[in-house]
Scaffold this motif. Sequence first.
Motif, short mmCIF file in Angstrom:
data_model
loop_
_atom_site.label_atom_id
_atom_site.label_comp_id
_atom_site.label_asym_id
_atom_site.label_seq_id
_atom_site.Cartn_x
_atom_site.Cartn_y
_atom_site.Cartn_z
N ASN A 77 0.75 -1.25 -0.03
CA ASN A 77 0.06 0.02 -0.30
C ASN A 77 0.77 1.33 -0.17
O ASN A 77 1.63 1.58 0.92
CB ASN A 77 -0.90 -0.08 1.32
CG ASN A 77 -1.93 1.14 1.04
OD1 ASN A 77 -1.87 2.08 0.33
ND2 ASN A 77 -2.72 1.10 2.03
N PRO A 78 0.75 2.00 -1.06
CA PRO A 78 1.82 3.16 -1.14
C PRO A 78 1.33 4.38 -0.16
O PRO A 78 2.25 5.30 -0.05
CB PRO A 78 1.76 3.46 -2.48
CG PRO A 78 0.45 3.12 -3.12
CD PRO A 78 0.19 1.87 -2.36
N LYS A 79 0.08 4.18 0.09
CA LYS A 79 -0.33 5.29 0.94
C LYS A 79 0.00 5.23 2.58
O LYS A 79 -0.78 4.47 3.13
CB LYS A 79 -2.00 5.48 0.59
CG LYS A 79 -2.21 5.88 -0.88
CD LYS A 79 -3.62 6.17 -0.89
CE LYS A 79 -3.96 6.40 -2.56
NZ LYS A 79 -5.40 6.55 -2.76
N TYR A 80 0.77 5.86 3.07
CA TYR A 80 1.16 5.59 4.20
C TYR A 80 1.64 7.15 4.78
O TYR A 80 2.13 7.82 3.97
CB TYR A 80 2.01 4.70 4.74
CG TYR A 80 3.51 4.62 4.05
CD1 TYR A 80 4.44 5.46 4.62
CD2 TYR A 80 3.84 4.23 2.85
CE1 TYR A 80 5.68 5.70 4.07
CE2 TYR A 80 4.88 4.30 1.99
CZ TYR A 80 6.03 5.15 2.67
OH TYR A 80 7.25 5.50 2.13
N GLU A 81 1.55 7.37 6.18
CA GLU A 81 2.07 8.40 6.56
C GLU A 81 2.99 8.38 7.75
O GLU A 81 2.83 7.38 8.57
CB GLU A 81 0.58 9.08 7.40
CG GLU A 81 0.77 10.46 7.97
CD GLU A 81 -0.47 10.78 8.65
OE1 GLU A 81 -0.18 11.70 9.25
OE2 GLU A 81 -1.53 10.42 8.47
#
Length: 114
Positions: free
Chosen positions: A106-110
Amino acid sequence: MVGYFTGVQPLEPEGISITVLPGNGEMFEIPAITDAGHATILFIDAVPEGVLDVFKGIKNSSEFVARMANVIEEHFHPIYERTDIDRFALIDENAFLQTAITPILNPKYEIIDP
């Protein structure tokens, strides 16, 4: 891909062996005792679309055994040299498993900066 096989001479001394083919996967060789007697577990962890990822479409135990025999002959010579091909077989027709897991990142991380 994993199967419980007869016809493979155990390692000396007996133990677990791991062979890594960089970029293609690994072969785990594990001694086992089953209800059918001694067996060798051959477990391949293949990189998708690599040279070890050749078990797709296998429908029965005889196809699985033939494919595994080809793989060890082609890529895992020390195991093949200890294998009696005339005796190489699964301990029973259900003693194999094929599965595939496609990893997803998942390329969406914070990133939290404290």
